[in-house]
Design an enzyme around this catalytic site. Structure first.
Site, PDB file in Angstrom:
ATOM      1  N   CYS A   4      69.081 -37.049 109.046  1.00  0.00           N
ATOM      2  CA  CYS A   4      68.174 -37.845 109.886  1.00  0.00           C
ATOM      3  C   CYS A   4      68.912 -38.637 110.953  1.00  0.00           C
ATOM      4  CB  CYS A   4      67.325 -38.761 109.031  1.00  0.00           C
ATOM      5  SG  CYS A   4      68.203 -40.169 108.298  1.00  0.00           S
ATOM      6  N   CYS A  40      70.564 -41.899  99.997  1.00  0.00           N
ATOM      7  CA  CYS A  40      69.387 -42.543 100.587  1.00  0.00           C
ATOM      8  C   CYS A  40      68.243 -42.631  99.581  1.00  0.00           C
ATOM      9  CB  CYS A  40      68.938 -41.782 101.829  1.00  0.00           C
ATOM     10  SG  CYS A  40      67.598 -42.590 102.744  1.00  0.00           S
TER      11      CYS A  40
END
Length: 358
Positions: free
Chosen positions: A202, A104
């Protein structure tokens, strides 16, 4: 004529770290804009935690308003699915254990953010990561270095950043300890000063990555054999994705001594079990290399290597055997070296480079 103020694009999650990072850039007289990435489609809302969801975006917008800076939402749903989630699924299906934060950071936080910064005419990209960036005039390279607060240092997650990316980035929290950041936030009256941090992935806030994989892919992963180091069958596992190297609990076997997952053989759908001493390894091979402090390793060098985020860096001889292959030989055996995780190399506080453990 007054000199034009430099513009900073601040990656904002709504948490205390990115809030204080934005505040510090304001204090440094930057013209700041907050940016939050939308990572999940509405149909995937159940997957999301605070990062990249409507809740996180609302929190970030509120913080930006409190700071008096504009706020934009970057729609990164497709990029997130095609890079982070695709890598996460693929690595588990191939028998590894992925680290989605590293992916990410490279593709989203400093990839998509760079595109937005260019569109908005921003000079620098800023996040609340605990790390430092500097420039070495002698080598002409940007360096990634550990944060002052080693307990919060996030340089391990940032080892894939390129020279081009590092040239654009600032980490204002690199010189701070976490308690100082919270104190600064409290002093400024930020409502998130004492907010608890999430330790979860997340897009899997409940930590049940098996349920996520099955729901996301629509697959039921097949059962297979537990075997010992000699290949003798010990029982039946419930699907390879449910296990990781070093795991002892949840095996569902009644054995005379504690056994641990030592190896995952995706091609045979087998999981090899052994005792604790069988988890110790002295060497590893890594691919998908990225170099920061230098362009590569023309000869073997002694460096410190971390095989996971919470692992204490250990001394090793490191040799680049091919253009995209690294061999790391530790001075002392290391426990549970795990394919899919990153090995990150350090020379003191400086990240030399790293790769994915094969």
């Amino acid at each position: 004529m007054a000199e034009k103020r430099k513009k900073a694009l601040i990656g904002m999650s709504g948490g205390v770290d990115s809030t204080v990072a934005a505040y510090l850039m304001q204090q440094a007289d930057y013209d700041c804009t907050g940016a939050t990435m939308q990572l999940f489609c509405p149909s995937e809302a159940a997957f999301g935690g605070s990062c990249g969801t409507n809740t996180g975006i609302a929190d970030a917008k509120a913080v930006a308003e409190r700071l008096g800076i504009p706020h934009v939402v970057l729609h990164c749903e497709t990029a997130f699915a095609e890079t982070v989630i695709a890598d996460f699924v693929r690595t588990y299906e191939q028998g590894g254990t992925p680290n989605p934060c590293i992916v990410c950071n490279f593709y989203l936080k400093f990839g998509e953010m760079a595109k937005a910064a260019e569109q908005l005419g921003c000079d620098t990209i800023v996040t609340g990561h605990y790390a430092n960036v500097s420039y070495c005039a002698e080598t002409g390279r940007y360096l990634l270095q550990k944060a002052a607060d080693e307990t919060k240092d996030q340089s391990y997650f940032l080892y894939r950043l390129t020279q081009e990316q590092l040239a654009q980035i600032q980490f204002p929290l690199g010189a701070y300890h976490k308690n100082e950041v919270r104190e600064l936030a409290a002093k400024q009256g930020f409502v998130n000063a004492n907010r608890k941090e999430s330790q979860d992935i997340c897009f899997i806030p409940d930590g049940d990555y098996v349920a996520f994989l099955e729901q996301y892919t629509g697959m039921q992963y097949p059962k297979g054999a537990f075997v010992d180091l000699q290949g003798n069958r010990l029982g039946t596992h419930q699907g390879m994705i449910r296990y990781t190297i070093g795991q002892r609990k949840g095996l569902g076997l009644a054995l005379q001594t504690p056994h641990y997952v030592c190896e995952k053989r995706a091609e045979k759908n087998e999981i090899v079990l052994g005792e604790n001493q069988d988890l110790m390894r002295q060497t590893l091979t890594a691919h998908r290399l990225n170099w920061i402090a230098r362009a590569g390793l023309p000869e073997p060098v002694r460096l410190q290597a971390k095989i996971r985020y919470r692992h204490a860096a250990a001394w090793a001889m490191v040799q680049q055997t091919e253009s995209d292959t690294l061999q790391v030989t530790f001075e002392e055996p290391q426990r549970a070296i795990t394919p899919g995780q990153a090995v990150v190399l350090y020379d003191g506080d400086t990240v030399v480079g790293g790769g994915i453990i094969a």
